[in-house]
Design an enzyme around this catalytic site. Structure first.
Site, short mmCIF file in Angstrom:
data_model
loop_
_atom_site.label_atom_id
_atom_site.label_comp_id
_atom_site.label_asym_id
_atom_site.label_seq_id
_atom_site.Cartn_x
_atom_site.Cartn_y
_atom_site.Cartn_z
N CYS A 1 2.77 5.54 -2.74
CA CYS A 1 3.65 5.53 -3.92
C CYS A 1 3.64 4.28 -4.79
O CYS A 1 3.44 4.41 -5.99
CB CYS A 1 5.06 5.90 -3.47
SG CYS A 1 5.09 7.61 -2.91
N GLY B 1 0.85 -1.19 0.00
CA GLY B 1 0.00 0.00 0.00
C GLY B 1 0.88 1.23 0.00
O GLY B 1 2.03 1.19 -0.45
P1 NAD Z 1 1.67 14.95 0.69
O1 NAD Z 1 0.29 14.92 0.15
O2 NAD Z 1 1.95 14.40 2.04
O3 NAD Z 1 2.22 16.45 0.69
C1 NAD Z 1 2.03 17.35 -0.34
C2 NAD Z 1 1.96 18.75 0.26
O4 NAD Z 1 1.94 19.71 -0.81
C3 NAD Z 1 0.69 19.02 1.08
O5 NAD Z 1 1.06 19.48 2.36
C4 NAD Z 1 -0.06 20.10 0.30
O6 NAD Z 1 -0.77 21.00 1.11
C5 NAD Z 1 1.09 20.77 -0.41
N1 NAD Z 1 0.71 21.55 -1.60
C6 NAD Z 1 -0.18 21.22 -2.57
N2 NAD Z 1 -0.24 22.20 -3.48
C7 NAD Z 1 0.62 23.17 -3.09
C8 NAD Z 1 1.00 24.42 -3.63
N3 NAD Z 1 0.49 24.88 -4.76
N4 NAD Z 1 1.92 25.16 -2.97
C9 NAD Z 1 2.45 24.70 -1.80
N5 NAD Z 1 2.11 23.52 -1.25
C10 NAD Z 1 1.21 22.76 -1.89
O7 NAD Z 1 2.56 14.21 -0.41
P2 NAD Z 1 3.93 13.43 -0.16
O8 NAD Z 1 3.65 12.07 0.34
O9 NAD Z 1 4.86 14.32 0.58
O10 NAD Z 1 4.45 13.26 -1.65
C11 NAD Z 1 4.93 14.35 -2.38
C12 NAD Z 1 5.63 13.83 -3.63
O11 NAD Z 1 6.78 13.08 -3.24
C13 NAD Z 1 4.80 12.87 -4.48
O12 NAD Z 1 5.14 13.07 -5.82
C14 NAD Z 1 5.26 11.51 -4.05
O13 NAD Z 1 5.09 10.52 -5.04
C15 NAD Z 1 6.73 11.75 -3.79
N6 NAD Z 1 7.35 10.85 -2.82
C16 NAD Z 1 6.67 10.52 -1.67
C17 NAD Z 1 7.31 9.69 -0.73
C18 NAD Z 1 6.60 9.29 0.54
O14 NAD Z 1 7.15 8.47 1.27
N7 NAD Z 1 5.45 9.82 0.85
C19 NAD Z 1 8.62 9.24 -0.96
C20 NAD Z 1 9.27 9.63 -2.13
C21 NAD Z 1 8.63 10.44 -3.05
C1 UGA Z 2 8.49 3.36 -0.91
C2 UGA Z 2 9.95 3.11 -1.31
O1 UGA Z 2 10.50 2.09 -0.47
C3 UGA Z 2 10.77 4.39 -1.16
O2 UGA Z 2 12.09 4.16 -1.63
C4 UGA Z 2 10.12 5.48 -2.01
O3 UGA Z 2 10.78 6.70 -1.84
C5 UGA Z 2 8.67 5.66 -1.58
O4 UGA Z 2 7.97 4.39 -1.73
C6 UGA Z 2 7.96 6.63 -2.46
O5 UGA Z 2 8.30 6.80 -3.61
O6 UGA Z 2 7.02 7.17 -1.91
P1 UGA Z 2 7.17 3.60 1.37
O7 UGA Z 2 5.95 3.49 0.52
O8 UGA Z 2 7.25 4.70 2.35
O9 UGA Z 2 8.46 3.74 0.45
O10 UGA Z 2 7.34 2.26 2.21
P2 UGA Z 2 7.92 0.81 1.90
O11 UGA Z 2 8.69 0.39 3.07
O12 UGA Z 2 8.58 0.72 0.60
O13 UGA Z 2 6.58 -0.06 1.87
C7 UGA Z 2 5.64 0.07 0.80
C8 UGA Z 2 4.61 -1.02 0.94
O14 UGA Z 2 5.19 -2.29 0.66
C9 UGA Z 2 4.02 -1.14 2.35
O15 UGA Z 2 2.65 -1.43 2.26
C10 UGA Z 2 4.77 -2.31 2.96
O16 UGA Z 2 4.06 -2.98 3.96
C11 UGA Z 2 4.95 -3.19 1.73
N1 UGA Z 2 6.09 -4.11 1.86
C12 UGA Z 2 7.35 -3.64 1.91
C13 UGA Z 2 5.85 -5.48 1.89
O17 UGA Z 2 4.70 -5.94 1.84
N2 UGA Z 2 6.92 -6.32 1.99
C14 UGA Z 2 8.20 -5.88 2.04
O18 UGA Z 2 9.12 -6.71 2.12
C15 UGA Z 2 8.42 -4.51 2.01
#
Ligand code: NAD
Ligand code: UGA
Length: 470
Positions: free
Chosen positions: A291, A288
């Site tokens: 991403c 889940g």
């Molecule tokens: P998020 O929804 O938690 O955060 C996004 C933030 O952007 C929110 O706080 C929102 O209010 C703000 N926002 C929206 N429009 C805006 C604007 N016009 N100006 C200023 N702020 C604005 O999202 P996230 O999980 O942080 O993900 C952000 C990006 O990073 C996504 O592309 C995601 O795929 C990528 N990413 C996420 C993770 C992760 O672990 N969550 C890891 C790696 C990459």
């Molecule tokens: C994942 C990637 O691991 C990060 O490198 C990346 O930056 C991020 O997505 C992103 O692009 O947002 P995240 O989603 O935070 O990170 O967490 P993970 O630890 O990767 O787990 C993702 C999902 O896979 C979870 O639901 C977790 O329970 C599941 N998972 C993970 C498994 O079922 N088995 C595993 O062995 C590992």
């Protein structure tokens, strides 16, 4: 004649001063991180921690107000400390005035959401809004860097968007710097990355980006400089691959269930092969999070768009959809499909341990199926209950949010472990046995001691471990 001589000297000094200022700014840029969510709120403070001056900006005024009061809008271990120490050192600040922050900045990171659009593509509307705001506020040269996960071609699209708004090409460079942190271990992942990937178009932008990360590089972090499209692709290729790996081990786990093998031993032995490596071989209730599901889907969209088959990614998504049904199926089997009016304890709502994030959490699927079957739910999660309440607000009559795992288990007809929180790994099973109505348990994360469950007389199942559960 003295006046022109003085003014000539003055002009030279002014030019020297300006070029020193330019060099100083290049080496000590002010960074604005636009979007203070799970990524921006770790990356911004992380960049401050390694010595940069960072402004975290967000349109969510409530979020910014919380941050200004020293409160965190998300749960992320270790983040509070990094934020507090960098605010105190005046390297980190917060603002809801995004336009003003852009004006002050030399480097603009875009870290807004790129959620799954209705057609499966990455929804770039938030990125577009930021690009348009940059176009309104840019008056001096800036590096514009995507930290959000964006499809290949987005950097070029931002460039054309800015130019179509009349921004001169020499006023900016486009950079891609995808983020690889995981929620739950985000601070460490950011500060000690496996690699930093930076896609640039010009030497100037490359040098600025190098200086931003220099302390990290000096400490040994591997880095790759490449083109913007390759950098954008690296992010999707990595997430897609990890999702495939999880779906693969989930299918092997299901085959283990059918054949009498134990997936825990199988994945351990597989992981000892250096070519396979031990990580991401834990079977479970399906992946889940914000991403893997959306990025795999965006890859499928690209596959259609460019007419390039991505059958492996497609299969991983199909497998994941099936895997999300597995915990509920196992529960039905243990309860002889008799769920009407039964109380089920769900331990864990977050999509993984150590986060409050419930986006695409397998628990959502299980809750929906239980509600459809007429079951009552008692649940506990150390951090994710408020977020889940918001999704299931019409079902307050059927879902009770409890103060701890034991309260959730009290009077339950079955227990389901859905998230691998550390505190669930050390549950007092003897106490649970005394609290439940029926000793039935499904462990969708393979974290519970099977021998102990057997000793206590539980009927139970896990993922890929049927041979141990019988
Ligand atoms: P998020 O929804 O938690 O955060 C996004 C933030 O952007 C929110 O706080 C929102 O209010 C703000 N926002 C929206 N429009 C805006 C604007 N016009 N100006 C200023 N702020 C604005 O999202 P996230 O999980 O942080 O993900 C952000 C990006 O990073 C996504 O592309 C995601 O795929 C990528 N990413 C996420 C993770 C992760 O672990 N969550 C890891 C790696 C990459
Ligand atoms: C994942 C990637 O691991 C990060 O490198 C990346 O930056 C991020 O997505 C992103 O692009 O947002 P995240 O989603 O935070 O990170 O967490 P993970 O630890 O990767 O787990 C993702 C999902 O896979 C979870 O639901 C977790 O329970 C599941 N998972 C993970 C498994 O079922 N088995 C595993 O062995 C590992």
């Amino acid at each position: 004649m003295a006046i022109p001589f003085i003014s000539h000297r003055y002009i030279i000094l002014l030019l020297i001063f300006l070029s020193c200022m330019q060099a100083y700014e290049q080496n000590n840029p002010t960074i604005v991180m636009i979007g203070s969510g799970y990524v921006g709120l770790v990356s911004g403070p992380g960049l401050a921690e390694i010595g940069n001056k960072v402004i975290c900006a967000d349109v969510d005024t409530h979020k910014i107000a919380m941050l200004e009061q020293g409160k965190l809008p998300i749960y992320e271990p270790g983040l509070e400390k990094v934020i507090a120490q960098n605010v105190a050192a005046e390297k980190l600040s917060f603002t809801a005035d995004v336009g003003k922050a852009i004006e002050k900045a030399n480097v603009v990171f875009i870290a807004v959401g790129t959620p799954m659009g209705e057609d499966g593509s990455a929804d770039l509307s938030y990125v577009k809004a930021v690009a348009e705001l940059i176009a309104q506020h840019i008056t001096s040269y800036k590096v514009i860097c995507t930290k959000s996960t964006v499809p290949v071609g987005t950097g070029a699209w931002i460039r054309s968007l800015l130019e179509s708004h009349g921004v001169k090409p020499e006023l900016f460079d486009i950079v891609s710097n995808p983020e690889f942190l995981r929620e739950g271990s985000a601070v460490d992942d950011f500060l000690k990355p496996d690699r930093v990937v930076i896609g640039t178009e010009t030497d100037k932008a490359r040098e600025i980006m190098y200086n931003i990360y220099k302390p990290m590089f000096d400490a040994g972090a591997p880095y790759i400089f490449t083109t913007v499209p390759s950098s954008e692709m690296i992010k999707y290729a990595s997430n897609g691959f990890l999702a495939v790996k999880i779906s693969y081990i989930n299918e092997i786990a299901n085959l283990c269930d059918a054949t009498g093998a134990d997936v825990k031993t199988v994945s351990k032995a597989m992981g000892l092969d250096k070519r396979i490596c031990p990580y991401f071989l834990n079977p479970g209730p399906g992946f889940g999070g914000s991403c893997f599901p959306k990025d795999s889907q965006a890859l499928m969209y690209a596959s259609e768009k460019y007419q390039v088959p991505l059958e492996v990614v497609k299969a991983s998504l199909a497998t994941n959809a099936l895997q999300k049904k597995v915990p509920f199926k196992k529960l039905c089997a243990l309860m002889h499909k008799d769920l009407q009016g039964k109380t089920i304890a769900i331990l864990g709502l977050a999509y993984k341990g150590n986060t409050d994030d419930i986006r695409y959490s397998p628990s959502i699927n299980v809750i929906k199926e239980l509600l459809e079957s007429g079951a009552q739910i008692k649940t506990f999660d150390p951090q994710a209950m408020e977020n889940m309440k918001a999704i299931f607000s019409p079902y307050t009559h059927a879902i009770t949010y409890c103060t701890d795992a034991y309260t959730a288990c009290t009077g339950a007809d079955a227990v389901m472990i859905m998230t691998e929180w550390n505190e669930f790994k050390i549950l007092d099973l003897c106490k649970i046995a005394s609290l439940v109505n029926n000793k039935i348990l499904v462990d969708a994360r393979n974290i519970i001691d099977i021998k102990e469950l057997k000793k206590l007389g539980f009927a139970f199942d896990a993922i890929g471990r049927s041979c141990m559960c019988a």
